[in-house]
Design a protein around this motif. Sequence first.
Motif, PDB file in Angstrom:
ATOM      1  N   SER A   1       0.841  -1.298   0.174  1.00 16.48           N
ATOM      2  CA  SER A   1       0.529  -0.111   0.195  1.00 16.48           C
ATOM      3  C   SER A   1       0.870   1.191  -0.346  1.00 16.48           C
ATOM      4  O   SER A   1       0.508   2.638  -0.427  1.00 16.48           O
ATOM      5  CB  SER A   1      -1.257  -0.096   0.976  1.00 16.48           C
ATOM      6  N   PRO A   2       1.767   1.270   0.947  1.00 14.96           N
ATOM      7  CA  PRO A   2       2.728   2.456   0.592  1.00 14.96           C
ATOM      8  C   PRO A   2       3.349   2.960  -0.696  1.00 14.96           C
ATOM      9  O   PRO A   2       3.286   3.827  -1.067  1.00 14.96           O
ATOM     10  CB  PRO A   2       3.735   2.443   1.972  1.00 14.96           C
ATOM     11  N   ARG A   3       3.949   1.934  -0.668  1.00 19.68           N
ATOM     12  CA  ARG A   3       4.392   1.701  -2.312  1.00 19.68           C
ATOM     13  C   ARG A   3       3.649   2.260  -2.676  1.00 19.68           C
ATOM     14  O   ARG A   3       3.681   3.365  -4.803  1.00 19.68           O
ATOM     15  CB  ARG A   3       5.354   0.953  -2.364  1.00 19.68           C
ATOM     16  N   LEU A   4       2.607   1.907  -3.625  1.00 20.88           N
ATOM     17  CA  LEU A   4       1.438   2.530  -4.537  1.00 20.88           C
ATOM     18  C   LEU A   4       1.189   3.476  -4.300  1.00 20.88           C
ATOM     19  O   LEU A   4       1.201   4.312  -5.707  1.00 20.88           O
ATOM     20  CB  LEU A   4      -0.053   1.118  -4.734  1.00 20.88           C
ATOM     21  N   ALA A   5       0.452   4.579  -3.327  1.00 22.26           N
ATOM     22  CA  ALA A   5       0.387   5.018  -2.415  1.00 22.26           C
ATOM     23  C   ALA A   5       1.357   6.540  -3.022  1.00 22.26           C
ATOM     24  O   ALA A   5       0.984   7.293  -3.793  1.00 22.26           O
ATOM     25  CB  ALA A   5       0.118   5.565  -0.788  1.00 22.26           C
ATOM     26  N   GLN A   6       3.170   5.844  -2.878  1.00 20.18           N
ATOM     27  CA  GLN A   6       4.004   7.524  -3.182  1.00 20.18           C
ATOM     28  C   GLN A   6       3.954   7.344  -4.974  1.00 20.18           C
ATOM     29  O   GLN A   6       4.172   8.686  -5.357  1.00 20.18           O
ATOM     30  CB  GLN A   6       5.003   6.744  -2.620  1.00 20.18           C
ATOM     31  N   ASN A   7       3.916   6.254  -5.588  1.00 17.05           N
ATOM     32  CA  ASN A   7       3.699   5.857  -6.901  1.00 17.05           C
ATOM     33  C   ASN A   7       2.620   6.693  -7.735  1.00 17.05           C
ATOM     34  O   ASN A   7       3.073   7.478  -8.057  1.00 17.05           O
ATOM     35  CB  ASN A   7       4.147   4.817  -7.451  1.00 17.05           C
ATOM     36  N   LEU A   8       1.589   6.730  -7.345  1.00 17.33           N
ATOM     37  CA  LEU A   8       0.161   7.861  -7.732  1.00 17.33           C
ATOM     38  C   LEU A   8      -0.111   8.760  -7.238  1.00 17.33           C
ATOM     39  O   LEU A   8      -0.434   9.837  -8.427  1.00 17.33           O
ATOM     40  CB  LEU A   8      -1.041   7.083  -6.914  1.00 17.33           C
ATOM     41  N   VAL A   9       0.908   8.964  -6.077  1.00 16.37           N
ATOM     42  CA  VAL A   9       1.147  10.879  -5.992  1.00 16.37           C
ATOM     43  C   VAL A   9       2.130  11.962  -6.817  1.00 16.37           C
ATOM     44  O   VAL A   9       1.667  11.840  -7.154  1.00 16.37           O
ATOM     45  CB  VAL A   9       1.486  10.912  -4.593  1.00 16.37           C
ATOM     46  N   LYS A  10       2.795  10.961  -6.975  1.00 15.34           N
ATOM     47  CA  LYS A  10       4.079  10.980  -7.991  1.00 15.34           C
ATOM     48  C   LYS A  10       3.683  11.403  -8.867  1.00 15.34           C
ATOM     49  O   LYS A  10       4.376  12.264 -10.385  1.00 15.34           O
ATOM     50  CB  LYS A  10       5.449  10.504  -7.799  1.00 15.34           C
ATOM     51  N   GLU A  11       2.957  10.804  -9.900  1.00 21.00           N
ATOM     52  CA  GLU A  11       1.705  11.195 -11.743  1.00 21.00           C
ATOM     53  C   GLU A  11       0.603  11.798 -11.445  1.00 21.00           C
ATOM     54  O   GLU A  11       0.151  11.992 -12.198  1.00 21.00           O
ATOM     55  CB  GLU A  11       1.738   9.545 -11.555  1.00 21.00           C
ATOM     56  N   GLY A  12       0.572  12.398 -10.144  1.00 21.19           N
ATOM     57  CA  GLY A  12      -0.497  12.940 -10.081  1.00 21.19           C
ATOM     58  C   GLY A  12      -2.146  12.498 -10.072  1.00 21.19           C
ATOM     59  O   GLY A  12      -2.938  12.762 -10.355  1.00 21.19           O
ATOM     60  N   ILE A  13      -1.540  11.233  -9.671  1.00 22.14           N
ATOM     61  CA  ILE A  13      -3.242  10.430  -9.745  1.00 22.14           C
ATOM     62  C   ILE A  13      -4.093  10.301  -8.070  1.00 22.14           C
ATOM     63  O   ILE A  13      -2.969   9.715  -7.287  1.00 22.14           O
ATOM     64  CB  ILE A  13      -2.745   9.147  -9.887  1.00 22.14           C
ATOM     65  N   ARG A  14      -4.969  11.010  -8.464  1.00 22.90           N
ATOM     66  CA  ARG A  14      -5.938  10.874  -7.356  1.00 22.90           C
ATOM     67  C   ARG A  14      -6.715   9.617  -6.697  1.00 22.90           C
ATOM     68  O   ARG A  14      -6.868   9.185  -8.261  1.00 22.90           O
ATOM     69  CB  ARG A  14      -6.686  12.546  -7.189  1.00 22.90           C
ATOM     70  N   ALA A  15      -6.651   9.244  -5.689  1.00 26.74           N
ATOM     71  CA  ALA A  15      -6.988   7.712  -5.063  1.00 26.74           C
ATOM     72  C   ALA A  15      -7.575   8.093  -3.603  1.00 26.74           C
ATOM     73  O   ALA A  15      -7.132   8.672  -3.443  1.00 26.74           O
ATOM     74  CB  ALA A  15      -6.319   7.208  -5.438  1.00 26.74           C
ATOM     75  N   THR A  16      -8.668   6.810  -3.357  1.00 26.79           N
ATOM     76  CA  THR A  16      -8.546   7.400  -2.506  1.00 26.79           C
ATOM     77  C   THR A  16      -9.129   6.004  -1.425  1.00 26.79           C
ATOM     78  O   THR A  16      -8.752   4.806  -1.978  1.00 26.79           O
ATOM     79  CB  THR A  16     -10.992   7.534  -2.020  1.00 26.79           C
ATOM     80  N   LYS A  17      -8.059   5.910  -0.305  1.00 23.86           N
ATOM     81  CA  LYS A  17      -7.248   4.869   0.327  1.00 23.86           C
ATOM     82  C   LYS A  17      -8.060   4.239   1.613  1.00 23.86           C
ATOM     83  O   LYS A  17      -8.758   5.282   2.360  1.00 23.86           O
ATOM     84  CB  LYS A  17      -5.786   4.784   0.530  1.00 23.86           C
ATOM     85  N   MET A  18      -9.189   2.908   1.396  1.00 20.77           N
ATOM     86  CA  MET A  18      -9.457   2.605   2.503  1.00 20.77           C
ATOM     87  C   MET A  18      -9.093   1.177   2.968  1.00 20.77           C
ATOM     88  O   MET A  18      -8.355   0.397   2.874  1.00 20.77           O
ATOM     89  CB  MET A  18     -10.710   1.896   1.572  1.00 20.77           C
ATOM     90  N   ALA A  19      -9.119   0.788   4.721  1.00 18.61           N
ATOM     91  CA  ALA A  19      -8.781  -0.147   5.055  1.00 18.61           C
ATOM     92  C   ALA A  19      -9.765  -1.116   4.798  1.00 18.61           C
ATOM     93  O   ALA A  19     -11.180  -0.830   4.570  1.00 18.61           O
ATOM     94  CB  ALA A  19      -8.358   0.101   6.527  1.00 18.61           C
ATOM     95  N   SER A  20      -9.471  -2.941   4.272  1.00 19.22           N
ATOM     96  CA  SER A  20      -9.940  -3.739   3.919  1.00 19.22           C
ATOM     97  C   SER A  20      -9.447  -4.582   4.826  1.00 19.22           C
ATOM     98  O   SER A  20      -8.244  -4.840   5.062  1.00 19.22           O
ATOM     99  CB  SER A  20     -10.570  -3.744   3.234  1.00 19.22           C
ATOM    100  N   THR A  21     -10.139  -6.156   4.872  1.00 14.75           N
ATOM    101  CA  THR A  21      -9.808  -7.176   4.999  1.00 14.75           C
ATOM    102  C   THR A  21     -10.023  -8.830   3.821  1.00 14.75           C
ATOM    103  O   THR A  21     -10.844  -8.065   3.745  1.00 14.75           O
ATOM    104  CB  THR A  21     -10.516  -7.721   6.750  1.00 14.75           C
ATOM    105  N   GLY A  22      -9.384  -9.228   3.815  1.00 15.38           N
ATOM    106  CA  GLY A  22      -9.710 -10.354   3.256  1.00 15.38           C
ATOM    107  C   GLY A  22     -10.266 -11.583   3.437  1.00 15.38           C
ATOM    108  O   GLY A  22     -10.123 -11.897   5.024  1.00 15.38           O
ATOM    109  N   GLY A  23     -10.936 -12.410   2.778  1.00 16.39           N
ATOM    110  CA  GLY A  23     -11.582 -13.531   2.852  1.00 16.39           C
ATOM    111  C   GLY A  23     -11.039 -14.289   3.599  1.00 16.39           C
ATOM    112  O   GLY A  23     -11.853 -15.065   4.490  1.00 16.39           O
ATOM    113  N   PHE A  24      -9.860 -14.533   2.504  1.00 15.00           N
ATOM    114  CA  PHE A  24      -9.615 -16.344   2.501  1.00 15.00           C
ATOM    115  C   PHE A  24      -8.300 -16.187   4.090  1.00 15.00           C
ATOM    116  O   PHE A  24      -8.522 -16.732   4.752  1.00 15.00           O
ATOM    117  CB  PHE A  24      -8.269 -16.463   1.133  1.00 15.00           C
ATOM    118  N   LEU A  25      -7.459 -15.326   3.784  1.00 15.86           N
ATOM    119  CA  LEU A  25      -6.532 -15.436   4.830  1.00 15.86           C
ATOM    120  C   LEU A  25      -7.166 -14.068   6.534  1.00 15.86           C
ATOM    121  O   LEU A  25      -5.855 -14.532   7.181  1.00 15.86           O
ATOM    122  CB  LEU A  25      -5.025 -14.776   4.344  1.00 15.86           C
TER     123      LEU A  25
END
Length: 109
Positions: A13-37
């Motif tokens: 998550s931190p790497r993706l968020a940082q790369n999106l900001v570098k490219e000027g792409i806005r995103a909304t980030k939400m905590a979630s939990t996987g069903g399998f693990l």
Amino acid sequence: MKMIIAVVQDKDSPRLAQNLVKEGIRATKMASTGGFLHAGNTTFMIGTTEDKVPQVLDLIQSSCRSREQVVTPMSPMGSQLESYVPYPVSVQVGGATVFVIDVEQFEQF
């Protein structure tokens, strides 16, 4: 207009968020939990124009990697517990699960 929903492992998550900001792409980030693990994930919601979808998908792919993890499976529901012996298994986790959805209408106030 497109909505990209990307479910990524918390470690990526931190790497993706940082790369999106570098490219000027806005995103909304939400905590979630996987069903399998039952492990922590982060879900990114990214609204973008259709021509930028390949760029966003490339960023997600380069930011999120899959890895192997050893887990102990949970006991199956309804089985007799004394006969169930959990053995650790190796599973592939990480990467990203991505949905690209058409947006019929977009408003920003």
